[in-house]
Structures are given as structure tokens and as C-alpha cells.
Design a protein around this motif. Structure first.
Motif, mmCIF file in Angstrom:
data_model
loop_
_atom_site.group_PDB
_atom_site.id
_atom_site.type_symbol
_atom_site.label_atom_id
_atom_site.label_comp_id
_atom_site.label_asym_id
_atom_site.label_seq_id
_atom_site.Cartn_x
_atom_site.Cartn_y
_atom_site.Cartn_z
ATOM 1 N N ASN A 89 1.531 -1.272 0.247
ATOM 2 C CA ASN A 89 -0.370 -0.320 0.091
ATOM 3 C C ASN A 89 0.749 0.929 -0.307
ATOM 4 O O ASN A 89 1.568 1.681 0.909
ATOM 5 C CB ASN A 89 -0.336 0.030 1.542
ATOM 6 C CG ASN A 89 -1.919 1.243 0.720
ATOM 7 O OD1 ASN A 89 -1.484 2.205 0.791
ATOM 8 N ND2 ASN A 89 -3.340 1.124 1.726
ATOM 9 N N CYS A 90 0.683 2.659 -0.878
ATOM 10 C CA CYS A 90 1.560 3.101 -0.914
ATOM 11 C C CYS A 90 0.741 4.121 -1.281
ATOM 12 O O CYS A 90 1.265 4.657 -2.089
ATOM 13 C CB CYS A 90 2.926 2.723 -2.301
ATOM 14 S SG CYS A 90 4.136 1.827 -2.106
ATOM 15 N N SER A 91 -0.658 4.435 -0.862
ATOM 16 C CA SER A 91 -1.188 5.266 -1.013
ATOM 17 C C SER A 91 -0.600 6.461 -0.532
ATOM 18 O O SER A 91 0.165 6.800 0.755
ATOM 19 C CB SER A 91 -2.385 4.845 -0.248
ATOM 20 O OG SER A 91 -2.261 5.439 0.857
ATOM 21 N N GLY A 92 -0.688 7.638 -1.435
ATOM 22 C CA GLY A 92 -0.218 9.052 -0.660
ATOM 23 C C GLY A 92 1.075 9.420 -1.404
ATOM 24 O O GLY A 92 1.685 10.507 -1.428
ATOM 25 N N SER A 93 2.359 8.223 -2.052
ATOM 26 C CA SER A 93 3.961 8.450 -1.779
ATOM 27 C C SER A 93 3.460 9.332 -2.977
ATOM 28 O O SER A 93 2.571 9.421 -3.713
ATOM 29 C CB SER A 93 3.811 7.467 -1.471
ATOM 30 O OG SER A 93 4.064 6.720 0.017
ATOM 31 N N SER A 94 5.264 9.575 -3.093
ATOM 32 C CA SER A 94 5.498 10.258 -4.455
ATOM 33 C C SER A 94 7.038 9.682 -4.642
ATOM 34 O O SER A 94 7.754 9.381 -4.259
ATOM 35 C CB SER A 94 6.028 11.522 -4.295
ATOM 36 O OG SER A 94 6.343 12.493 -5.529
ATOM 37 N N PHE A 95 6.799 9.124 -6.369
ATOM 38 C CA PHE A 95 7.984 8.130 -6.628
ATOM 39 C C PHE A 95 8.443 9.305 -8.241
ATOM 40 O O PHE A 95 9.325 8.653 -8.342
ATOM 41 C CB PHE A 95 7.014 7.192 -7.860
ATOM 42 C CG PHE A 95 6.915 6.055 -6.496
ATOM 43 C CD1 PHE A 95 8.018 5.256 -6.377
ATOM 44 C CD2 PHE A 95 5.446 5.722 -5.901
ATOM 45 C CE1 PHE A 95 7.378 4.262 -5.116
ATOM 46 C CE2 PHE A 95 5.404 4.900 -5.119
ATOM 47 C CZ PHE A 95 6.526 3.951 -5.049
ATOM 48 N N ALA A 96 7.466 10.515 -7.862
ATOM 49 C CA ALA A 96 8.190 11.583 -8.822
ATOM 50 C C ALA A 96 9.882 11.462 -9.008
ATOM 51 O O ALA A 96 10.631 12.060 -7.721
ATOM 52 C CB ALA A 96 7.895 13.146 -8.846
ATOM 53 N N GLY A 97 10.641 11.467 -9.945
ATOM 54 C CA GLY A 97 12.130 12.092 -9.889
ATOM 55 C C GLY A 97 12.985 10.768 -9.655
ATOM 56 O O GLY A 97 13.718 10.667 -9.479
ATOM 57 N N ALA A 98 11.997 9.416 -8.947
ATOM 58 C CA ALA A 98 12.958 7.903 -8.638
ATOM 59 C C ALA A 98 13.510 7.406 -10.210
ATOM 60 O O ALA A 98 12.724 7.575 -11.009
ATOM 61 C CB ALA A 98 12.180 7.162 -8.354
ATOM 62 N N ASN A 99 14.337 6.928 -10.138
ATOM 63 C CA ASN A 99 15.009 5.390 -11.332
ATOM 64 C C ASN A 99 14.243 4.773 -10.612
ATOM 65 O O ASN A 99 14.546 3.267 -10.061
ATOM 66 C CB ASN A 99 16.311 5.159 -10.904
ATOM 67 C CG ASN A 99 16.473 4.022 -11.832
ATOM 68 O OD1 ASN A 99 16.034 3.876 -12.648
ATOM 69 N ND2 ASN A 99 18.140 3.752 -12.033
ATOM 70 N N LEU A 100 12.847 4.009 -11.774
ATOM 71 C CA LEU A 100 12.260 2.687 -11.992
ATOM 72 C C LEU A 100 12.158 1.933 -12.696
ATOM 73 O O LEU A 100 11.563 1.088 -12.911
ATOM 74 C CB LEU A 100 10.112 3.724 -11.969
ATOM 75 C CG LEU A 100 10.317 4.533 -10.905
ATOM 76 C CD1 LEU A 100 8.770 5.224 -11.141
ATOM 77 C CD2 LEU A 100 10.189 3.816 -9.673
ATOM 78 N N THR A 101 13.233 2.506 -13.045
ATOM 79 C CA THR A 101 13.884 1.169 -13.877
ATOM 80 C C THR A 101 13.876 -0.283 -13.824
ATOM 81 O O THR A 101 14.749 -1.075 -12.290
ATOM 82 C CB THR A 101 15.668 0.980 -14.981
ATOM 83 O OG1 THR A 101 15.178 2.945 -15.200
ATOM 84 C CG2 THR A 101 15.556 0.328 -16.037
ATOM 85 N N GLY A 102 12.606 -0.973 -14.244
ATOM 86 C CA GLY A 102 12.821 -2.132 -13.731
ATOM 87 C C GLY A 102 12.335 -3.285 -12.413
ATOM 88 O O GLY A 102 11.457 -3.704 -11.902
#
Length: 203
Positions: A89-102
């Protein structure tokens, strides 16, 4: 601060200098903690809770998380290369600017989550709850969103070339802001999208 896995709750602690590499954590609760730049590669979490925590520039590559709560957390600049989240559960979190490769997401709740500007190409998001999530300027080329709840999500300027949206719910979504190109949709969605654009669908 030195991390002790035997302690079941941490609150307001700066754990950026602690080493979590290849550890396995179970049932530990972190509230308002800072993991800025922390080494967390290969970390495994099970039934843990991270509330209002900052993971900016943390190294989470190859980490695996099962039924873990990441509520209102920040991952700006973090590396989630080949990381996995299953039933989280990642509600309300921010992944903006993260490296999500793979980065792999298997089920779970990502409502109100921010993916603005993220590279989500070819990501398998089947069945994930993405209600009220933000994908402004994100690259969703060939992403699989089949069966997702995307109600009231924001896709302004998101690239959807070759994405598979069949069976996903888009109630309350502004279709006019979506960039369709070879995007796969089902017949029911085609009718709803056409009506949202002011078309009258008749037999």
C-alpha cells in the motif's frame, strides 16, 4: 543513528547513515523517519509500515517488499532499479524523480500516488488500484494497465503509445488530456471515451 532490527518501532529518526543492505525486516514500524541516501539494496520487508518517511536518493535496487505500507512517503531521486512490491500500500506517496527501471508492482494500493514525469515504459500494472493517482508527463509507452482502477487519475500529457488499457476503469478521468497512439482499449471504453469527447454514439 545505528539501526537495530530488534526494535519494532522508530519515530522521527534519521537513518540515512544506517546500512540496510540485504537485511530482512518483519513487522517494523517507521514513522516520520528519514532514509535520505540510505544503502538499502537487496532489502526485504514483510508486513512493515513506513509512514511519512523520506527515501530521497536512497539506494533500493533489488529490494523486495511484501504487504508493506509506504504511506505518504517520498522517493525523489531514489533508485528502485529491479525492486519489487507485492501487495503493498503506497497511497499518498510520490515516486516523481525516482529511477523506476525494472521496478515491478504486483497488485496493491497506489491510490493518490504521484508518478509525474516517471518512466513507466512496459511496466506491468495489471489490477493495481491507481485511483486519484497522478501521471502528468509520465511515459506509459506499452505499459499494461489492464483491470486497473484508474478512477479520477490525472494523465495530462502522459504518453500512452501502445499501452493496454482494456478493462481498466477511468471514471472521472479527463480523457481530453490523454495522448492516445496505438493504445489498446475495449469497446465499452471506446464508447465512454467518445462520449467524454462530446460524441454521440448511436447504433
Amino acid at each position: 543513528m545505528e539501526f537495530d532490527a530488534a526494535c519494532k518501532q522508530y519515530e522521527g529518526q534519521d537513518l540515512g547513515d544506517a546500512t540496510f543492505t540485504d537485511l530482512e525486516l518483519r513487522g517494523i514500524r517507521f514513522v516520520n523517519c528519514r532514509f535520505h541516501g540510505a544503502s538499502m539494496g537487496g532489502l526485504i520487508t514483510r508486513d512493515c509500515a513506513f509512514l511519512n518517511c523520506n527515501f530521497s536518493f536512497a539506494s533500493l535496487h533489488g529490494s523486495m517488499h511484501y504487504a508493506t505500507l509506504f504511506q505518504n512517503c517520498t522517493f525523489h531521486g531514489a533508485s528502485l532499479f529491479s525492486a519489487e512490491m507485492e501487495g503493498c500500500n503506497c497511497s499518498g506517496s510520490s515516486f516523481a524523480g525516482a529511477n523506476l527501471t525494472g521496478f515491478a508492482i504486483r497488485g496493491g494500493n497506489f491510490s493518490d500516488t504521484v508518478f509525474d514525469g516517471c518512466d513507466l515504459r512496459r511496466m506491468d500494472l495489471q489490477g493495481v488500484c491507481l485511483a486519484h493517482a497522478f501521471f502528468r508527463g509520465a511515459n506509459l509507452e506499452k505499459a499494461d494497465l489492464r483491470g486497473c482502477d484508474c478512477s479520477h487519475a490525472v494523465f495530462a500529457d502522459a504518453a500512452l503509445k501502445g499501452a493496454d488499457l482494456r478493462g481498466a476503469r477511468f471514471n472521472g478521468v479527463d480523457v481530453r488530456q490523454m495522448r492516445f497512439q496505438e493504445t489498446k482499449i475495449d469497446l465499452e471504453q471506446a464508447v465512454r471515451f467518445a462520449e467524454s469527447l462530446g460524441c454521440i454514439v448511436s447504433g
